[in-house]
Design an enzyme around this catalytic site. Sequence first.
Site, PDB file in Angstrom:
ATOM      1  N   GLN A 101       4.031  11.633   1.717  1.00  0.00           N
ATOM      2  CA  GLN A 101       4.990  12.230   0.772  1.00  0.00           C
ATOM      3  C   GLN A 101       5.509  13.576   1.265  1.00  0.00           C
ATOM      4  O   GLN A 101       6.261  14.238   0.545  1.00  0.00           O
ATOM      5  CB  GLN A 101       4.330  12.409  -0.611  1.00  0.00           C
ATOM      6  CG  GLN A 101       3.855  11.122  -1.252  1.00  0.00           C
ATOM      7  CD  GLN A 101       4.978  10.193  -1.684  1.00  0.00           C
ATOM      8  OE1 GLN A 101       6.158  10.546  -1.649  1.00  0.00           O
ATOM      9  NE2 GLN A 101       4.619   8.998  -2.086  1.00  0.00           N
ATOM     10  N   CYS A 120      -1.532   4.191  -7.639  1.00  0.00           N
ATOM     11  CA  CYS A 120      -2.617   4.095  -6.650  1.00  0.00           C
ATOM     12  C   CYS A 120      -3.435   5.382  -6.569  1.00  0.00           C
ATOM     13  O   CYS A 120      -3.938   5.752  -5.509  1.00  0.00           O
ATOM     14  CB  CYS A 120      -2.097   3.707  -5.261  1.00  0.00           C
ATOM     15  SG  CYS A 120      -1.267   2.128  -5.236  1.00  0.00           S
ATOM     16  N   LYS A 168       9.240   5.239   3.399  1.00  0.00           N
ATOM     17  CA  LYS A 168       9.485   6.345   2.457  1.00  0.00           C
ATOM     18  C   LYS A 168      10.436   7.374   3.057  1.00  0.00           C
ATOM     19  O   LYS A 168      10.749   8.382   2.415  1.00  0.00           O
ATOM     20  CB  LYS A 168       8.161   7.017   2.085  1.00  0.00           C
ATOM     21  CG  LYS A 168       7.209   6.120   1.288  1.00  0.00           C
ATOM     22  CD  LYS A 168       5.945   6.872   0.938  1.00  0.00           C
ATOM     23  CE  LYS A 168       4.793   5.982   0.549  1.00  0.00           C
ATOM     24  NZ  LYS A 168       4.942   5.321  -0.742  1.00  0.00           N
TER      25      LYS A 168
HETATM   26  N1  7TS Z   1      -0.515   7.971   0.782  1.00  0.00           N
HETATM   27  C1  7TS Z   1       0.319   8.464  -0.130  1.00  0.00           C
HETATM   28  C2  7TS Z   1       0.249   9.913  -0.486  1.00  0.00           C
HETATM   29  C3  7TS Z   1       1.255   7.632  -0.746  1.00  0.00           C
HETATM   30  O1  7TS Z   1       2.084   8.152  -1.664  1.00  0.00           O
HETATM   31  C4  7TS Z   1       1.296   6.264  -0.387  1.00  0.00           C
HETATM   32  C5  7TS Z   1       2.229   5.313  -1.069  1.00  0.00           C
HETATM   33  C6  7TS Z   1       0.421   5.807   0.597  1.00  0.00           C
HETATM   34  C7  7TS Z   1      -0.488   6.681   1.157  1.00  0.00           C
HETATM   35  C8  7TS Z   1       0.423   4.400   1.067  1.00  0.00           C
HETATM   36  O2  7TS Z   1       1.583   4.087   1.757  1.00  0.00           O
HETATM   37  P1  7TS Z   1       1.779   2.638   2.377  1.00  0.00           P
HETATM   38  O3  7TS Z   1       3.170   2.654   2.897  1.00  0.00           O
HETATM   39  O4  7TS Z   1       0.768   2.499   3.469  1.00  0.00           O
HETATM   40  O5  7TS Z   1       1.573   1.663   1.277  1.00  0.00           O
HETATM   41  N2  7TS Z   1       2.595   5.703  -2.371  1.00  0.00           N
HETATM   42  C9  7TS Z   1       3.209   4.940  -3.290  1.00  0.00           C
HETATM   43  C10 7TS Z   1       3.592   5.429  -4.540  1.00  0.00           C
HETATM   44  O6  7TS Z   1       3.420   6.574  -4.920  1.00  0.00           O
HETATM   45  N3  7TS Z   1       4.188   4.430  -5.235  1.00  0.00           N
HETATM   46  O7  7TS Z   1       4.190   3.333  -4.471  1.00  0.00           O
HETATM   47  C11 7TS Z   1       3.600   3.629  -3.261  1.00  0.00           C
END
Ligand code: 7TS
Length: 420
Positions: free
Chosen positions: A208, A374, A231
């Site tokens: 983020q 999550c 993202k």
């Molecule tokens: N870490 C953080 C801080 C995140 O916000 C997310 C995904 C992940 C790890 C995992 O990312 P991925 O691409 O490996 O799945 N966050 C979110 C959210 O806030 N809403 O949907 C996904």
Amino acid sequence: MTLAQERTLASKVRADFPILHQEIHGKPLIYLDNAATSQKPLAVLNALEDYYRGYNANVHRGVHTLSARATDAYEAARDKVQRFVNAARREEIIYTRNATEAINLVAYAWGNANVQAGDEIILSVMEHHSNLIPWQLLAQRTGAILKFVSLTETEEFDLAHYKSLLSERTKLVAVVHVSNTLGCINPVQEITTLAHQVGAKVLIDACQSVPHMAVDVQAIGCDWLVASGHKMCAPTGIGFLYGKLEVLRAMPPFLGGGEMIADVFLDHSTYADVPHKFEAGTPAIAEAIALGAAVDYLMAIGMDTIHAYEAELTTYLFQRLAELPEVRTYGPKPDANGEGRAALAAFTTGAVHPHDLSTILDQEGIAIRAGHHCTQPLHRLVKAQSTARASLYFYNTREEIDGFIAALKQAIDFFGGIFG
Ligand code: 7TS
């Protein structure tokens, strides 16, 4: 940045995102779920199509022209990611499917080889499940002990508590840079320095942060940093692990197969140097190339410009939310300049359940997220079963925030009328 500049930036970039120009339930789409995934600009969509139409071939395997083109583009994207996070060497960037896979890579490859019973791993209570479960699994495999940094009164990372947890038993510190729920920005540089003083390694979850601000891995000094492409304007299925060269070289492989080898015999093998040692099998070639296009796109706008614009939007979002006394936001409030937190707001209202709210807003064309995002342990800690969350990106506008607040107010008034 003045209001006029801000309008110029938003109106300039919105044309780059075809998906934004549509109606949902007869209303113009207001997309406020950017923390879950961002939308993709034409430059990224074109990069995918150009690859499949023009030079689809496997990488690092063929001497034919298409394979050479694909390999060049795939490796050029690695250089772009290197520059984006200011890594010292291109070999320090490993492509992964997403941040989750990158964290698991470290937990298995480094964790299995280095963590023993009684070793301590420090996380925080605000971690996304992706930066919690891999360490729970490692602790179960090895007998290591997990410790958790708590929150301050303003619902931020408690640095004093963190300091009290650090000891010579600390083997690893794995913390989030910007919380996807609280929106707080953690002092990762200080966290890293303190961890290194006791000889611990540090992993930063930058999911983020990297889409929204300039992140410099050398300035932070961390051993690893992970992020997801989806993202930050890139496709799904591609993310990256940054690791210090000597740390990555000392780690055994994670997945075995093609691509990651030097010499293979029937009974044993030797492995390629990094980054290829950690990129077994045919990678997500188009997605990696498109990640490079996303980095080009973001850097052309400028991460500082994006951050400044989002700070303006954050100020405005919190100003408008403060007009609704039923709304309780989580995490720190922005300071006078909109700084000190990310451009997202997780919140509850007394009357309306977050899932109902999300459904009602969807009828108005407004996409927000409801649930535990999550971060279930964090939700338990702040005594909220779930929250609603509006999360912004640089293509959002004040007018969209107005639309969101109006729909939110209407929903609160309606439910307040029924249950109030
Ligand atoms: N870490 C953080 C801080 C995140 O916000 C997310 C995904 C992940 C790890 C995992 O990312 P991925 O691409 O490996 O799945 N966050 C979110 C959210 O806030 N809403 O949907 C996904």
